[in-house]
Enzyme design. Sequence first.
Site, PDB file in Angstrom:
ATOM      1  N   ASP A  32      29.021  29.958  65.653  1.00  0.00           N
ATOM      2  CA  ASP A  32      28.885  31.540  66.820  1.00  0.00           C
ATOM      3  C   ASP A  32      30.131  30.654  67.357  1.00  0.00           C
ATOM      4  OD1 ASP A  32      26.924  33.276  66.825  1.00  0.00           O
ATOM      5  OD2 ASP A  32      25.475  31.731  67.077  1.00  0.00           O
ATOM      6  N   LYS A  72      22.667  40.570  60.402  1.00  0.00           N
ATOM      7  CA  LYS A  72      23.382  39.466  60.069  1.00  0.00           C
ATOM      8  C   LYS A  72      22.682  38.939  58.301  1.00  0.00           C
ATOM      9  CE  LYS A  72      24.232  37.878  64.611  1.00  0.00           C
ATOM     10  NZ  LYS A  72      24.373  37.383  66.036  1.00  0.00           N
ATOM     11  N   GLN A 103      19.469  32.729  68.021  1.00  0.00           N
ATOM     12  CA  GLN A 103      20.156  33.453  69.193  1.00  0.00           C
ATOM     13  C   GLN A 103      19.828  33.334  70.088  1.00  0.00           C
ATOM     14  OE1 GLN A 103      21.901  36.803  66.907  1.00  0.00           O
ATOM     15  NE2 GLN A 103      21.880  37.697  69.028  1.00  0.00           N
TER      16      GLN A 103
HETATM   17  N1  GUN Z   1      23.273  37.208  71.773  1.00  0.00           N
HETATM   18  C1  GUN Z   1      24.347  38.604  71.938  1.00  0.00           C
HETATM   19  N2  GUN Z   1      25.166  37.923  70.990  1.00  0.00           N
HETATM   20  C2  GUN Z   1      25.294  36.870  70.295  1.00  0.00           C
HETATM   21  C3  GUN Z   1      26.103  36.247  69.475  1.00  0.00           C
HETATM   22  O1  GUN Z   1      26.882  35.885  68.679  1.00  0.00           O
HETATM   23  N3  GUN Z   1      25.043  34.857  69.009  1.00  0.00           N
HETATM   24  C4  GUN Z   1      23.916  34.501  69.345  1.00  0.00           C
HETATM   25  N4  GUN Z   1      23.474  32.883  69.059  1.00  0.00           N
HETATM   26  N5  GUN Z   1      23.627  34.915  70.567  1.00  0.00           N
HETATM   27  C5  GUN Z   1      24.230  36.099  70.654  1.00  0.00           C
END
Ligand code: GUN
Length: 292
Positions: free
Chosen positions: A120, A53, A97
């Site tokens: 998200d 990211k 996350q």
């Molecule tokens: N953990 C697994 N996929 C995601 C996601 O798309 N966003 C976040 N914040 N955590 C995750």
Amino acid sequence: MAIILDGRKVARDIESEIAEEVKKITDKGNRPPHLVAVLVGEDGASKTYVSGKMKACDVVGYKSSLIRYDETITEEELLNKVDDLNEDKGVDGYIVQLPLPEHISVEKVIDRIYPSKDVDGFTPANFGKIDQEHHSLLPATPMGVIELLNRYDIETKGKHCVVVGKSHIVGMPMGILLAGPGDATVTICHIHTQNLEEHTRKADILVVAVGKPGLIIGDMVKEGVVVVDVGTTRVPDATKKKGFALKGDVEFATVEPKASYITPVPGGVGPMTIASLIMNTMIAYKKAMVLE
Ligand code: GUN
């Protein structure tokens, strides 16, 4: 032979489009969008996702910041950080996350995030608007799946879409997006579904988001199905440099010959989740800066 839904390429295309937009914005003297990621603990997969990211931010010209905490951080400390990020005018969007350590309530953390910065798309306010015409920030992975289907001109209207998995971050919002704006007929299957194969065999479009490598085999799908595999499980593999391989929920070797389109793992949905995050951050930025 199926056409590969190349998420890596589509994500690159989207990132090029956003990079052009960022250039126009900064050429006018505005600051670039700023995405923050909060990472708690040392989970290897989470570190990899977050690093992807942050790299994407560099590619498009966003400012990015990574805030890391030891897994012993208290819930209150993390919630205080969320409050700070909510109020920080220099931060357009942020993600916490997941997963979080067990002593921290994911629900409490998500509820505390300002919907306007929730890139998200996890907060109740954003989730509740998924099927609205004027939706806000959509959940990143389902949004990425829809974008991928759109870019390959795969119509969902009137199709029977079967979603396997009912998680808050993929399965449930995926079902709502497909049935709502996507005008599809949707079946959501999950761990308690009996005779899973009876449902999956009816799918025109099959989206699988469970985290069980090889769950879907060729015998469970019909000819011509479109298959979207959201699973990414690390499976030990001594032949790989890192000691593991990423495996989807779909057994590619037996399903691909019957499919019309299929996503690979890796290189399918994963890059599209990141592209969605980048798109959502631009939306959040424009709203905050009143550029639209
Ligand atoms: N953990 C697994 N996929 C995601 C996601 O798309 N966003 C976040 N914040 N955590 C995750």
